[in-house]
Design a protein around this motif. Structure first.
Motif, PDB file in Angstrom:
ATOM      1  N   LEU A   1      -1.323  27.582  -4.067  1.00  0.00           N
ATOM      2  CA  LEU A   1      -0.497  28.660  -3.509  1.00  0.00           C
ATOM      3  C   LEU A   1      -1.253  29.980  -3.359  1.00  0.00           C
ATOM      4  N   LYS A   2      -2.426  30.056  -3.960  1.00  0.00           N
ATOM      5  CA  LYS A   2      -3.206  31.292  -3.925  1.00  0.00           C
ATOM      6  C   LYS A   2      -3.484  31.794  -2.504  1.00  0.00           C
ATOM      7  N   PRO A   3      -3.875  30.905  -1.573  1.00  0.00           N
ATOM      8  CA  PRO A   3      -4.139  31.365  -0.193  1.00  0.00           C
ATOM      9  C   PRO A   3      -2.941  32.049   0.444  1.00  0.00           C
ATOM     10  N   PHE A   4      -1.749  31.743  -0.044  1.00  0.00           N
ATOM     11  CA  PHE A   4      -0.531  32.332   0.529  1.00  0.00           C
ATOM     12  C   PHE A   4      -0.057  33.532  -0.277  1.00  0.00           C
ATOM     13  N   GLU A   5      -0.857  33.908  -1.277  1.00  0.00           N
ATOM     14  CA  GLU A   5      -0.467  34.972  -2.205  1.00  0.00           C
ATOM     15  C   GLU A   5       0.880  34.672  -2.851  1.00  0.00           C
ATOM     16  N   LEU A   6       1.087  33.412  -3.175  1.00  0.00           N
ATOM     17  CA  LEU A   6       2.312  33.000  -3.861  1.00  0.00           C
ATOM     18  C   LEU A   6       1.939  32.365  -5.190  1.00  0.00           C
ATOM     19  N   ARG A   7       2.888  32.371  -6.123  1.00  0.00           N
ATOM     20  CA  ARG A   7       2.768  31.560  -7.329  1.00  0.00           C
ATOM     21  C   ARG A   7       4.013  30.688  -7.376  1.00  0.00           C
ATOM     22  N   MET A   8       4.086  29.816  -8.363  1.00  0.00           N
ATOM     23  CA  MET A   8       5.177  28.849  -8.369  1.00  0.00           C
ATOM     24  C   MET A   8       6.544  29.531  -8.267  1.00  0.00           C
ATOM     25  N   LEU A   9       6.740  30.618  -8.993  1.00  0.00           N
ATOM     26  CA  LEU A   9       8.052  31.277  -8.982  1.00  0.00           C
ATOM     27  C   LEU A   9       8.356  31.948  -7.650  1.00  0.00           C
ATOM     28  N   THR A  10       7.369  32.625  -7.065  1.00  0.00           N
ATOM     29  CA  THR A  10       7.632  33.279  -5.783  1.00  0.00           C
ATOM     30  C   THR A  10       7.767  32.226  -4.676  1.00  0.00           C
ATOM     31  N   TYR A  11       7.025  31.135  -4.805  1.00  0.00           N
ATOM     32  CA  TYR A  11       7.172  30.033  -3.849  1.00  0.00           C
ATOM     33  C   TYR A  11       8.589  29.474  -3.895  1.00  0.00           C
ATOM     34  N   THR A  12       9.058  29.189  -5.094  1.00  0.00           N
ATOM     35  CA  THR A  12      10.403  28.636  -5.257  1.00  0.00           C
ATOM     36  C   THR A  12      11.457  29.586  -4.697  1.00  0.00           C
ATOM     37  N   ALA A  13      11.293  30.863  -4.983  1.00  0.00           N
ATOM     38  CA  ALA A  13      12.254  31.855  -4.481  1.00  0.00           C
ATOM     39  C   ALA A  13      12.214  31.910  -2.952  1.00  0.00           C
ATOM     40  N   LEU A  14      11.003  31.917  -2.377  1.00  0.00           N
ATOM     41  CA  LEU A  14      10.874  31.977  -0.922  1.00  0.00           C
ATOM     42  C   LEU A  14      11.545  30.772  -0.266  1.00  0.00           C
ATOM     43  N   VAL A  15      11.310  29.602  -0.822  1.00  0.00           N
ATOM     44  CA  VAL A  15      11.919  28.391  -0.272  1.00  0.00           C
ATOM     45  C   VAL A  15      13.439  28.505  -0.269  1.00  0.00           C
ATOM     46  N   LEU A  16      13.989  28.960  -1.394  1.00  0.00           N
ATOM     47  CA  LEU A  16      15.448  29.058  -1.480  1.00  0.00           C
ATOM     48  C   LEU A  16      15.996  30.122  -0.530  1.00  0.00           C
ATOM     49  N   ILE A  17      15.248  31.203  -0.344  1.00  0.00           N
ATOM     50  CA  ILE A  17      15.722  32.268   0.551  1.00  0.00           C
ATOM     51  C   ILE A  17      15.673  31.807   2.010  1.00  0.00           C
ATOM     52  N   VAL A  18      14.586  31.141   2.394  1.00  0.00           N
ATOM     53  CA  VAL A  18      14.492  30.650   3.770  1.00  0.00           C
ATOM     54  C   VAL A  18      15.589  29.617   4.043  1.00  0.00           C
TER      55      VAL A  18
ATOM     56  N   GLU B   1       7.920  41.297  -5.496  1.00  0.00           N
ATOM     57  CA  GLU B   1       6.624  40.796  -5.027  1.00  0.00           C
ATOM     58  C   GLU B   1       6.736  40.240  -3.602  1.00  0.00           C
ATOM     59  N   LEU B   2       7.773  39.460  -3.356  1.00  0.00           N
ATOM     60  CA  LEU B   2       7.976  38.894  -2.026  1.00  0.00           C
ATOM     61  C   LEU B   2       8.246  39.994  -1.002  1.00  0.00           C
ATOM     62  N   GLU B   3       8.976  41.019  -1.443  1.00  0.00           N
ATOM     63  CA  GLU B   3       9.296  42.115  -0.533  1.00  0.00           C
ATOM     64  C   GLU B   3       8.040  42.947  -0.219  1.00  0.00           C
ATOM     65  N   GLN B   4       7.238  43.195  -1.255  1.00  0.00           N
ATOM     66  CA  GLN B   4       6.005  43.959  -1.050  1.00  0.00           C
ATOM     67  C   GLN B   4       5.049  43.231  -0.106  1.00  0.00           C
ATOM     68  N   ASN B   5       5.047  41.901  -0.201  1.00  0.00           N
ATOM     69  CA  ASN B   5       4.202  41.119   0.709  1.00  0.00           C
ATOM     70  C   ASN B   5       4.869  40.915   2.065  1.00  0.00           C
ATOM     71  N   GLU B   6       6.014  41.560   2.239  1.00  0.00           N
ATOM     72  CA  GLU B   6       6.741  41.531   3.517  1.00  0.00           C
ATOM     73  C   GLU B   6       7.125  40.131   3.973  1.00  0.00           C
ATOM     74  N   LEU B   7       7.458  39.293   2.981  1.00  0.00           N
ATOM     75  CA  LEU B   7       7.914  37.944   3.313  1.00  0.00           C
ATOM     76  C   LEU B   7       9.435  37.871   3.348  1.00  0.00           C
ATOM     77  N   ILE B   8      10.068  38.793   2.618  1.00  0.00           N
ATOM     78  CA  ILE B   8      11.538  38.841   2.622  1.00  0.00           C
ATOM     79  C   ILE B   8      11.990  40.303   2.680  1.00  0.00           C
ATOM     80  N   MET B   9      13.292  40.489   2.913  1.00  0.00           N
ATOM     81  CA  MET B   9      13.898  41.825   2.889  1.00  0.00           C
ATOM     82  C   MET B   9      15.159  41.817   2.034  1.00  0.00           C
TER      83      MET B   9
END
Lengths: 157, 157
Positions: free
Chosen positions: A45-62, A89-97
DNA sequence: TATTGTTATACTCTATAACTATA
DNA sequence: TATAGTTATAGAGTATAACAATA
């Protein structure tokens, strides 16, 4: 993450350590498997600047546009306070709002940005490819059994 | 430890949260199962003044009298520095002893005390009883499959 | 009163670098 | 040099209490 010591799950390892009692201990196997997968995922997940928790959160939000932080924390089985930094963290990386909900100004509606949905696509593919490699020796039926068994553990507590 | 939300592993939970993508994600199931079992174990081991790590160390020491801290750290898949406090804790509770080895004065031989062996007997029984309850819905054959699959995950990394 | 998100805080587990004493 | 055990330290993940804003 730790280097693996193959064959050690057997009766004795090269130095004669017996783990006969431990071999029956599901918690021990679970812990080692989780540590391994967690370490791997950190790399994947490093290339995406994600870790397991932010990945899981992103998946659920999408997959659930507009859900609240409380709902997300509940779905992730973590406490609300711990979710704050994840959403930050997700918001700072502009992946979510975070968007205010007019009808209830206490809650935020969480939504992925375009960039978030793009990262999601690529990260999900990378994680699936990783797990495909990891579970290469485990046939599909056993994988289903594994997931069912893991979930029954989760629900018995 | 977290309260469980039964049925949430299905397509949608009561509030309509979809975890369709997450359901394929082995790391997620593994994490939740491990968190559950870890929380349970904390409770189960509390009467013995043990936690999962000290329990695991005690089991390995009783089953392998005289092993060194390096061997123990390797068997537990943790780093040597992190083992120090674990061994300290067991020693302070007078469950094990560090004994100097005359032939190599750098290493300690770890041995359980009588009290340690007694706690071992009762703690192992308590953990086994707990896992018996936890895995009540999982038949013995599936348990074996589960352990094999978990170990194959561990070894693939 | 209750709930949402937040802050502050503490505890556990993990990982690395660097030290000491022995080999 | 290399190894066993240790110290110090830092980074994650998790948990609880208490607060402000809102319901």
């Amino acid at each position: 993450m730790r280097k693996s010591s193959p064959k050690q799950a057997m009766q004795q390892d090269a130095r004669g350590i017996s783990d006969a009692t431990l071999r029956q201990f599901m918690g021990y196997h679970l812990k080692r498997a989780f540590n391994t997968i967690q370490g791997d995922l950190t790399r994947v997940l490093k290339p995406f600047e994600l870790r397991m928790l932010t990945y899981t959160a992103l998946v659920l939000i999408v997959d659930n546009p507009g859900l609240s932080q409380s709902q997300l924390a509940d779905a992730m089985d973590i406490e609300r306070p711990n979710l704050v930094v994840i959403v930050d963290e997700l918001e700072q990386n502009e992946l979510i709002m975070r968007e205010r909900v007019p009808t209830d100004r206490r809650t935020y509606a969480l939504n992925a940005t375009l960039a978030g949905r793009q990262v999601y696509e690529r990260a999900v593919a990378a994680v699936q490819a990783h797990e495909e490699r990891l579970l290469a020796d485990v046939d599909p039926q056993t994988r289903k059994l594994l997931i069912t068994a893991l979930n029954s553990i989760r629900n018995e507590a």
